[in-house]
Design a protein around this motif. Structure first.
Motif, PDB file in Angstrom:
ATOM      1  N   PRO A 202       0.798  -1.229   0.000  1.00 16.92           N
ATOM      2  CA  PRO A 202       0.000   0.000   0.000  1.00 16.92           C
ATOM      3  C   PRO A 202       0.831   1.280   0.000  1.00 16.92           C
ATOM      4  CG  PRO A 202      -0.080  -1.078   2.137  1.00 16.92           C
ATOM      5  CD  PRO A 202       0.574  -2.040   1.212  1.00 16.92           C
ATOM      6  N   ASP A 203       2.151   1.156   0.165  1.00 14.59           N
ATOM      7  CA  ASP A 203       3.025   2.332   0.114  1.00 14.59           C
ATOM      8  C   ASP A 203       3.400   2.729  -1.309  1.00 14.59           C
ATOM      9  OD1 ASP A 203       3.049   2.560   2.880  1.00 14.59           O
ATOM     10  OD2 ASP A 203       4.834   1.310   3.114  1.00 14.59           O
ATOM     11  N   THR A 204       2.917   1.992  -2.293  1.00 13.62           N
ATOM     12  CA  THR A 204       3.226   2.290  -3.695  1.00 13.62           C
ATOM     13  C   THR A 204       2.601   3.622  -4.108  1.00 13.62           C
ATOM     14  OG1 THR A 204       3.202  -0.073  -4.191  1.00 13.62           O
ATOM     15  CG2 THR A 204       3.094   1.437  -6.057  1.00 13.62           C
ATOM     16  N   VAL A 205       3.395   4.481  -4.736  1.00 19.48           N
ATOM     17  CA  VAL A 205       2.862   5.772  -5.196  1.00 19.48           C
ATOM     18  C   VAL A 205       3.026   5.987  -6.694  1.00 19.48           C
ATOM     19  CG1 VAL A 205       3.111   6.972  -2.991  1.00 19.48           C
ATOM     20  CG2 VAL A 205       5.050   6.921  -4.588  1.00 19.48           C
ATOM     21  N   ALA A 206       3.883   5.194  -7.357  1.00 24.67           N
ATOM     22  CA  ALA A 206       4.106   5.425  -8.789  1.00 24.67           C
ATOM     23  C   ALA A 206       4.892   4.277  -9.393  1.00 24.67           C
ATOM     24  CB  ALA A 206       4.850   6.743  -9.005  1.00 24.67           C
ATOM     25  N   TRP A 207       5.009   4.334 -10.712  1.00 25.99           N
ATOM     26  CA  TRP A 207       5.909   3.446 -11.456  1.00 25.99           C
ATOM     27  C   TRP A 207       6.776   4.340 -12.327  1.00 25.99           C
ATOM     28  CZ3 TRP A 207       5.939  -2.019 -11.349  1.00 25.99           C
ATOM     29  CH2 TRP A 207       6.856  -2.608 -12.230  1.00 25.99           C
ATOM     30  N   VAL A 208       8.096   4.147 -12.264  1.00 26.39           N
ATOM     31  CA  VAL A 208       9.020   4.950 -13.066  1.00 26.39           C
ATOM     32  C   VAL A 208       9.767   4.048 -14.029  1.00 26.39           C
ATOM     33  CG1 VAL A 208      10.914   4.766 -11.386  1.00 26.39           C
ATOM     34  CG2 VAL A 208      10.850   6.708 -12.985  1.00 26.39           C
ATOM     35  N   ASP A 209       9.946   4.517 -15.255  1.00 25.22           N
ATOM     36  CA  ASP A 209      10.770   3.751 -16.188  1.00 25.22           C
ATOM     37  C   ASP A 209      11.435   4.687 -17.181  1.00 25.22           C
ATOM     38  OD1 ASP A 209       9.680   3.031 -19.240  1.00 25.22           O
ATOM     39  OD2 ASP A 209       8.170   3.900 -17.924  1.00 25.22           O
ATOM     40  N   ILE A 210      12.580   4.246 -17.659  1.00 22.17           N
ATOM     41  CA  ILE A 210      13.312   4.958 -18.708  1.00 22.17           C
ATOM     42  C   ILE A 210      13.458   3.985 -19.871  1.00 22.17           C
ATOM     43  CG2 ILE A 210      15.418   6.169 -19.348  1.00 22.17           C
ATOM     44  CD1 ILE A 210      15.881   6.825 -16.457  1.00 22.17           C
ATOM     45  N   PRO A 211      12.733   4.212 -20.977  1.00 23.45           N
ATOM     46  CA  PRO A 211      12.783   3.290 -22.115  1.00 23.45           C
ATOM     47  C   PRO A 211      14.211   3.039 -22.590  1.00 23.45           C
ATOM     48  CG  PRO A 211      11.031   4.892 -22.417  1.00 23.45           C
ATOM     49  CD  PRO A 211      11.818   5.349 -21.218  1.00 23.45           C
TER      50      PRO A 211
END
Length: 273
Positions: A94-103
């Motif tokens: 539940p602490d998840t706030v986002a998903w980050v990625d660099i193609p």
């Protein structure tokens, strides 16, 4: 005939083949050899343990990364060709706030967050288990919706090249020192847990001491934020910058090298387009 009081058939000395008193130099030499052998054995055992831990750590990091991407990221025609299942992610953590990625890089991870706490996920995996590699987390001084002027995402620089021929978490930031890599990987995607998609563009990469004044997330007013922008420009040598006092900046931060106790940091500066 003179009586042999020692009852020995060799009255004039020890029998043939019997060693005499050991030469002190030889004794000392043998002692040194034994000490060196023990030291070499200890070094070998310690090295074997370290290699074993490295293999286990590399395996667990790679497995967790693959599992997260496989379970929570699905192909899509939207955005950058994928869609994150935040319902499952939030059920898992539940602490998840986002998903980050660099193609085009190995960076594609969930971002977790603990308000006012940058220690909790420093040595915990996404699943909450003890892990020296930790996971990717938003600075506890930031707002979880990434609405601050400056938002820091931290991740360890983890070297798993011994096991997989590659490195994971924010080790890819090392590659930004190469101009060709920098120019080819300027797009950063960030999707928040409510499904909001943000596209950032990489502006600069900079190596700094861990005490750098660039570590700042709160500003009293626009003048103070402008002073921070000016300092960032000066430190990075950035001349043609799109930044204003209304800009939203994302900074990916990691250790300068994939080793313990380094005090240098690498910062990747990005701005929301």
């Amino acid at each position: 005939m003179k009586k042999n009081i020692n009852n020995s058939p060799y009255p004039n000395g020890p029998q043939p083949g019997t060693p005499g008193p050991e030469d002190p130099k030889q004794k000392k030499k043998r002692l040194i050899e034994r000490i060196l052998f023990v030291l070499c054995l200890v070094v070998f055992i310690v090295s074997a343990v370290k290699i074993g831990m490295h293999l286990i750590t590399g395996y667990s990091i790679k497995e967790e990364s693959s599992k997260l991407t496989k379970e929570y990221v699905k192909p899509s025609s939207d955005k950058d060709g994928y869609q994150v299942d935040f319902d499952k992610l939030l059920a898992q953590n539940p602490d998840t706030v986002a998903w980050v990625d660099i193609p085009g890089t190995s960076i594609s991870y969930p971002v977790v967050y603990k308000a006012d706490d940058n220690e909790y996920y420093l040595r915990r995996s996404f699943e909450g288990k003890d892990s020296i590699a930790g996971c990717i987390f938003l600075d506890g001084d930031n707002k979880p919706d990434f609405s601050d002027n400056v938002n820091f995402i931290f991740g360890h620089n983890v070297d798993t090249s011994l096991t997989y021929g590659e490195r994971t978490f924010f080790t890819a930031l090392d590659e930004y020192e190469d101009k060709a890599f920098f120019d080819a990987h300027r797009k950063v995607n960030l999707t928040t847990k409510d499904g909001t998609y943000h596209e950032y563009e990489v502006l600069a990469v900079l190596s700094v001491p861990e005490t750098t004044p660039l570590y700042q997330t709160k500003f009293d007013d626009k003048e103070q934020f402008q002073a921070w922008i000016d300092m960032m420009h000066q430190e990075t040598g950035l001349k043609d910058s799109p930044l204003t006092t209304d800009s939203n900046i994302l900074i990916l931060a990691t250790c300068q090298r994939a080793e313990a106790y380094t005090t240098e940091r690498r910062l990747l500066f990005c701005y929301r387009k």
